[in-house]
Design an enzyme around this catalytic site. Structure first.
Site, PDB file in Angstrom:
ATOM      1  N   ASP A 140      -6.479  -3.279   5.850  1.00  0.00           N
ATOM      2  CA  ASP A 140      -5.160  -3.781   5.468  1.00  0.00           C
ATOM      3  C   ASP A 140      -4.499  -4.460   6.674  1.00  0.00           C
ATOM      4  O   ASP A 140      -5.048  -4.426   7.789  1.00  0.00           O
ATOM      5  CB  ASP A 140      -4.339  -2.587   4.948  1.00  0.00           C
ATOM      6  CG  ASP A 140      -3.209  -3.017   4.025  1.00  0.00           C
ATOM      7  OD1 ASP A 140      -2.928  -4.223   3.927  1.00  0.00           O
ATOM      8  OD2 ASP A 140      -2.593  -2.126   3.402  1.00  0.00           O
ATOM      9  N   ASP A 201       0.067  -7.133  -4.169  1.00  0.00           N
ATOM     10  CA  ASP A 201      -0.482  -5.917  -4.787  1.00  0.00           C
ATOM     11  C   ASP A 201      -0.187  -5.895  -6.291  1.00  0.00           C
ATOM     12  O   ASP A 201       0.901  -6.287  -6.723  1.00  0.00           O
ATOM     13  CB  ASP A 201       0.184  -4.672  -4.190  1.00  0.00           C
ATOM     14  CG  ASP A 201      -0.148  -4.487  -2.721  1.00  0.00           C
ATOM     15  OD1 ASP A 201      -0.939  -5.276  -2.180  1.00  0.00           O
ATOM     16  OD2 ASP A 201       0.402  -3.536  -2.130  1.00  0.00           O
TER      17      ASP A 201
HETATM   18  O1  A2G Z   1      -1.067  -1.172   1.418  1.00  0.00           O
HETATM   19  C1  A2G Z   1      -1.017  -2.567   1.123  1.00  0.00           C
HETATM   20  O2  A2G Z   1       0.120  -2.874   0.376  1.00  0.00           O
HETATM   21  C2  A2G Z   1      -2.308  -2.969   0.414  1.00  0.00           C
HETATM   22  N1  A2G Z   1      -2.279  -4.420   0.163  1.00  0.00           N
HETATM   23  C3  A2G Z   1      -2.443  -2.134  -0.852  1.00  0.00           C
HETATM   24  O3  A2G Z   1      -3.598  -2.525  -1.552  1.00  0.00           O
HETATM   25  C4  A2G Z   1      -2.529  -0.661  -0.457  1.00  0.00           C
HETATM   26  O4  A2G Z   1      -3.709  -0.446   0.289  1.00  0.00           O
HETATM   27  C5  A2G Z   1      -1.284  -0.261   0.344  1.00  0.00           C
HETATM   28  C6  A2G Z   1      -1.420   1.119   0.937  1.00  0.00           C
HETATM   29  O5  A2G Z   1      -0.325   1.455   1.732  1.00  0.00           O
HETATM   30  C7  A2G Z   1      -3.220  -5.242   0.650  1.00  0.00           C
HETATM   31  O6  A2G Z   1      -4.221  -4.826   1.200  1.00  0.00           O
HETATM   32  C8  A2G Z   1      -2.997  -6.709   0.490  1.00  0.00           C
END
Ligand code: A2G
Length: 394
Positions: A140, A201
């Site tokens: 992330d 997301d």
């Molecule tokens: O953190 C981000 O918002 C991630 N988004 C989501 O999928 C999730 O892992 C979250 C956890 O805190 C992306 O990876 C774009």
């Protein structure tokens, strides 16, 4: 990323969309991010038939870490209360079920939920992942400099590779660039990542699903060409089995994700999925579209009377080079009755001179037969629903 992995869009299960950052195991023993949740879902993937249908990766998302690294070694530590046996035991459990183990981390100082990120410890963390027998890494991009990502993400990928353990590498880097108004470098993504999160997301609603579909459709000229074996665009997790989507809307997400050659990563409580939704998730004909060996991502090709046509070239390909197609008709209508709409096969852009044998991918008993280019094809789509067909070139 040319590491021999993810030659088809990865399939599996991940915790985030459904279980978020639930860490109170006293109040929510069956939902908290804990070894029990992942063991149970590994077992359910097998016992409920998902593994046979192709779902393979069990992926821990955010909130699995202790708030601090180990004082002496600086290694990452899984939460001691919620993962009392450590990640090796969990990864063994998952591997014994014939499945693969995925783990979330973040390129920045912290994960999005505030746990320690990999920055300044990238080599050590890549090695630790290999020691834990991780097969899939989601990296992330919270709490990071966006301008460092173009070098930082490839660097972490190189460190993963140097461990010698094959790990699928999922990058969230372009989603953060898009948010900041920067144009992602897809050539670099293709070279350095097996899949990447292009945009926002997903949340548990039709609205969120439609926003993602619109984003991918509106930007398809720059996004679609870059998906393919070993390097996939990722519109985020499947919502099926949760609270937000109806039966028809569930079919809709599954069809459009298959058209987009998207990773099929569920995020739901596998013990609570109703049988009719499980049938959609395990529909072999639809999954075969998603996993088609050509790996060509589909597109939204036209829209009339609020019925959108999405289409993807798939196998078999005729000797003269005509593709077969998966074609989805998506209704954006909500005026009550199912809506009947005719298209000529030619209008759909299907021009094989010998015509097509058409199969209803959600209803094998619906025998449609052979259509020529000038034939009329009539479909009837439920409000906020989908009809989904395979046009096999003859
Ligand atoms: O953190 C981000 O918002 C991630 N988004 C989501 O999928 C999730 O892992 C979250 C956890 O805190 C992306 O990876 C774009």
């Amino acid at each position: 990323l040319d590491n021999g992995l993810a030659l088809k869009p990865p399939m599996g299960w991940m915790s985030w969309e459904r279980f978020r950052c639930i860490t109170d195991c006293k109040l929510y023993p069956d939902e908290c991010i804990s070894e029990q949740l992942f063991q149970r879902h590994a077992d359910l993937l097998v016992s409920e038939g998902y593994a046979d249908a192709g779902y393979e990766y069990v992926i821990i998302d955010d909130c699995w870490l202790e708030k601090n690294r180990d004082n002496d070694t600086q290694k990452l530590v899984a939460d001691r209360k919620r993962f009392p046996n450590g990640l090796n035991a969990l990864s063994d459990h998952i591997h014994k079920q014939g499945l693969k183990f995925g783990l979330y981390q973040d390129y920045g100082t912290n994960t999005c939920a505030g746990y320690p990120g990999v920055i300044k410890h990238m080599k050590l963390d890549a090695q630790t992942f290999a020691e834990w027998d991780v097969d899939y890494v989601k990296l992330d991009g919270c709490y990071a400099n966006i301008s460092d990502m173009a070098t930082g993400y490839p660097e972490f990928g190189r460190l993963l590779n140097e461990t010698g353990r094959p790990m699928v590498y999922s990058c969230s880097w372009p989603a953060y660039q898009e948010d900041a108004g920067e144009m992602p470098d897809y050539e670099s993504l293709k070279q350095h990542c097996n899949l990447w999160r292009n945009w926002d997301d997903i949340d548990d609603s039709l609205e969120s699903l439609m926003q993602i579909m619109d984003y991918f459709a509106k930007n398809q000229d720059r996004i679609q060409p870059h998906g393919g074996p070993g390097h996939w665009n990722d519109p985020d997790m499947l919502l099926l089995g949760n609270y937000g989507l109806s039966y028809d809307q569930s079919k809709l997400q599954m069809a459009i994700w298959s058209i987009m050659a998207a990773p099929l990563i569920m995020s739901n409580d596998l013990a609570a999925v109703r049988p009719e939704i499980k049938d959609i998730l395990q529909n072999r004909a639809v999954i075969a579209v998603d996993q088609d060996e050509l790996g060509i991502q589909g597109r939204r090709v036209l829209s009339r009377n609020q019925i959108e046509v999405w289409k993807r070239p798939i196998t078999p390909v005729t000797k003269s080079g005509h593709h077969s197609y998966a074609v989805a008709f998506v209704s954006r209508r909500d005026d009550g009755a199912p809506y009947s709409i005719p298209f000529t096969v030619n209008e759909l852009g299907l021009r094989n001179p010998k015509g097509y044998n058409v199969q209803d991918l959600y209803d094998a008993s619906n025998k449609l037969g052979v259509f020529q280019s000038d034939s009329q094809f009539i479909t009837r789509v439920n409000p906020n629903g989908v009809t989904f067909y395979k046009f096999t070139a003859l």
